[in-house]
Every structure is written in C-alpha cells, then in structure tokens.
Design a protein around this motif. Structure first.
Motif, PDB file in Angstrom:
ATOM      1  N   LEU A 135      -6.109  -1.703  -3.263  1.00  0.00           N
ATOM      2  CA  LEU A 135      -4.479  -2.024  -3.589  1.00  0.00           C
ATOM      3  C   LEU A 135      -4.585  -2.780  -4.844  1.00  0.00           C
ATOM      4  N   ILE A 136      -3.804  -2.618  -5.841  1.00  0.00           N
ATOM      5  CA  ILE A 136      -3.679  -3.105  -7.172  1.00  0.00           C
ATOM      6  C   ILE A 136      -3.284  -4.772  -6.889  1.00  0.00           C
ATOM      7  N   ARG A 193      -8.624  -5.187  -0.965  1.00  0.00           N
ATOM      8  CA  ARG A 193      -8.304  -4.335   0.141  1.00  0.00           C
ATOM      9  C   ARG A 193      -8.636  -2.822  -0.136  1.00  0.00           C
ATOM     10  N   GLU A 194      -9.308  -1.971   0.585  1.00  0.00           N
ATOM     11  CA  GLU A 194      -9.439  -0.636   0.238  1.00  0.00           C
ATOM     12  C   GLU A 194      -8.170   0.091   1.032  1.00  0.00           C
ATOM     13  N   VAL A 195      -7.686   1.194   0.530  1.00  0.00           N
ATOM     14  CA  VAL A 195      -6.808   2.072   0.982  1.00  0.00           C
ATOM     15  C   VAL A 195      -7.167   3.557   1.000  1.00  0.00           C
ATOM     16  N   THR A 196      -6.680   4.451   1.513  1.00  0.00           N
ATOM     17  CA  THR A 196      -6.693   5.679   1.612  1.00  0.00           C
ATOM     18  C   THR A 196      -6.172   6.364   0.321  1.00  0.00           C
ATOM     19  N   PRO A 197      -6.931   7.507  -0.124  1.00  0.00           N
ATOM     20  CA  PRO A 197      -6.267   8.088  -1.295  1.00  0.00           C
ATOM     21  C   PRO A 197      -4.966   8.362  -1.086  1.00  0.00           C
ATOM     22  N   GLY A 198      -4.223   8.193  -2.264  1.00  0.00           N
ATOM     23  CA  GLY A 198      -2.740   8.766  -2.033  1.00  0.00           C
ATOM     24  C   GLY A 198      -1.767   7.630  -1.880  1.00  0.00           C
ATOM     25  N   THR A 199      -2.458   6.432  -1.189  1.00  0.00           N
ATOM     26  CA  THR A 199      -1.563   5.331  -0.831  1.00  0.00           C
ATOM     27  C   THR A 199      -0.887   4.821  -2.173  1.00  0.00           C
ATOM     28  N   SER A 200       0.384   4.625  -2.286  1.00  0.00           N
ATOM     29  CA  SER A 200       1.084   3.924  -3.349  1.00  0.00           C
ATOM     30  C   SER A 200       0.622   2.256  -3.590  1.00  0.00           C
ATOM     31  N   GLY A 201       0.436   2.239  -4.646  1.00  0.00           N
ATOM     32  CA  GLY A 201      -0.038   0.913  -5.077  1.00  0.00           C
ATOM     33  C   GLY A 201      -1.647   0.965  -5.122  1.00  0.00           C
ATOM     34  N   GLY A 244       4.846   0.151  -6.375  1.00  0.00           N
ATOM     35  CA  GLY A 244       4.123   0.842  -4.987  1.00  0.00           C
ATOM     36  C   GLY A 244       3.568  -0.011  -4.122  1.00  0.00           C
ATOM     37  N   ALA A 245       2.891  -1.022  -4.523  1.00  0.00           N
ATOM     38  CA  ALA A 245       2.252  -1.933  -3.660  1.00  0.00           C
ATOM     39  C   ALA A 245       3.164  -2.941  -3.021  1.00  0.00           C
ATOM     40  N   THR A 246       4.091  -3.267  -3.674  1.00  0.00           N
ATOM     41  CA  THR A 246       4.919  -4.227  -3.206  1.00  0.00           C
ATOM     42  C   THR A 246       6.570  -3.919  -2.406  1.00  0.00           C
TER      43      THR A 246
END
Ligand SMILES: [Zn+2]
Length: 270
Positions: A142-143, A148-156, A211-213
């Motif tokens: 997450l930018i 924090r790792e997120v699944t591919p395709g998650t915004s941010g 995307g992250a916020t």
C-alpha cells in the motif's frame, strides 16, 4: 473560422479509427461515440500529431492489457470484457486531453501541449503500472503504508514492476512527442522525455494515493469478493469505505489532472 473540409476529413479519419477499435473489441458500442468525440477534439484542436500520441497511448494500453491476460484473469485482476474500454473509461483517460486540445485551438502555443502530454503520459503510465503490476512476483504494498502487503489489483497497491511500467510508458509517449514535435520543433529530447516522465509517474503516484485513501471500496453481494467496482456480477456493490462518487474513473480523471499540472510545472521551470 472552422474549416469544413478539414473538419469532415478529420471526422471520417477518427470515425474509421474508432470503428476499427470496435471491430477489434477494444472499445464497446457506447465507447465508440465517446472515442469519436474525444478523438475529433484532439485531432482538430491539437492536430494530427496530438492524435497520433493518443493512438500510441491506446495501442500501448491494449498491448499491456492483453499481455498475459489469461494469467491476470486467473488471479482475478484482469479487466472485464476482454479489456474492452467503455465510455466512462475513455472520458476518464482522454477527456481532459480533449479539453486541452480545444484550448490549444483557441490559444496555440506550448503550454497546452505540456498539459496534454502530462495527462496522456499519466493515462499511459497508470495503465501500464496497473497491468504490469498485476504480474509482479512480489506482493504489492500500500503506497500510504508500505509495511502492508495487499493483493495484486488493489487500488493504492504499488510494486517496483508497476513503477517500471509507469516510467517506461511515459518514455514511450515522450519519445513519440519528441519525434512529432508536439512541444515545438526546438524542444530537446531530454526535456520532452523528462516532462512526460515527471508528468506520467507523478500522475500515476497521485492515482495510487487517491486509490489508497478516498476511493470507494466495497464488496460484491453475489460473489462476496472485495472490489472497487460500483457494479460486480451484474449487481451494485455494497460500499464499505471511501467516498461514494470517487470510483475508478473519477480517480483516473483526477490523476490525469495532477499529471498535467506536474508537467506544466516542470515546463515552466525549464
Ligand atoms: Zn461479484
């Protein structure tokens, strides 16, 4: 002051391109109308060179979207409908560019060209970052919270591969812009490349930050998957966070605005 013959010629050219895009299933039927409108404003306002830049962006977008499409589909990150773009998508990526083209028509110069290149570089960078980021072996982070790792395709979510894609896509737009003299015949190559790289990469970063916020998040009431889409499996999704109207296309539009601003800022400094 409008040249009818030239206008008709451009109109048929743009229509032929949009028709070919429909035949190739890269845009849907209503996307056709949006493409003709955006394409016509760009070619009439900015000229054939500007239109070629948009065509390069479009081809680049189709290329990275279809690249390893089967794998992206398997991990659930592929664009729906084989990657065919719809009208909100076209307006989100090219709408601002067409406004700059219309401004260029009334106030010819290089300032609107810089804004145009910033917005198109952002659209190209963001598309490449999204599509290549899906192929990243390491999990995106997450930018706003790199721990924090997120699944591919998650915004941010961002990954080194996504950043590389954003940078390279911007350079492709910059290289074409130099060859075509979009920023004026005397603009040196490093300046044009830097303008597009700064506009494109910073625009893509803004896309990830939004995307992250504040981007709308939700889940599908049919398949229960987390999704940023307003609709999923044919039903409206249930909102779980973010701001209601800030869906993906709004985020893209804001990002192209930011990329255009950064590009103009750079242009004003050099
Ligand atoms: Zn679903």
């Amino acid at each position: 002051m409008l040249d009818l013959t030239l206008g008709l010629l451009y109109f048929f050219l743009v229509t032929a391109f949009a028709f070919a895009a429909v035949i190739l299933r890269t845009i849907d039927a209503r996307g056709f109308l949006a493409s003709v409108a955006v394409g016509f404003l760009i070619i009439y306002g900015g000229g054939v060179q500007w239109f070629i830049i948009v065509a390069v962006f479009f081809a680049l977008g189709v290329g990275v979207t279809l690249y390893k499409y089967g794998y992206k589909k398997k991990i659930g990150g592929a664009q729906e409908k084989g990657g065919a773009r719809n009208w909100p998508n076209i307006l989100a990526n090219g709408g601002l560019a067409s406004v700059f083209a219309a401004c260029e028509y009334f106030h010819p110069g290089t300032a609107f060209a810089a804004l145009f290149l910033g917005s198109i570089s952002t659209a190209a960078a963001d598309t490449a970052a999204t599509e290549l980021g899906l192929l990243s072996r390491s999990k995106p982070r997450l930018i706003t919270r790199p721990g924090r790792e997120v699944t591919p395709g998650t915004s941010g979510g961002v990954s080194p591969l996504g950043f590389a894609g954003a940078f390279l896509a911007s350079l492709v737009i910059g290289g074409m812009a130099f060859v075509l003299g979009v920023l004026g015949q005397t603009a040196p190559l490093p300046e044009v490349l830097s303008l597009c790289a700064i506009g494109g990469v910073s625009g893509a970063v803004v896309d990830s930050l939004i995307g992250a916020t504040v981007q709308r998040r939700g889940h599908c009431r049919v398949c229960l998957k987390q999704t940023e889409s307003v609709r999923h499996c044919g039903e409206k999704t249930i909102m779980t966070g973010g701001v209601p109207f800030v869906e993906n296309n709004v985020v893209n539009l804001l990002a192209t605005l930011a990329g255009a601003g950064f590009a103009l800022g750079f242009f004003a400094l050099v």
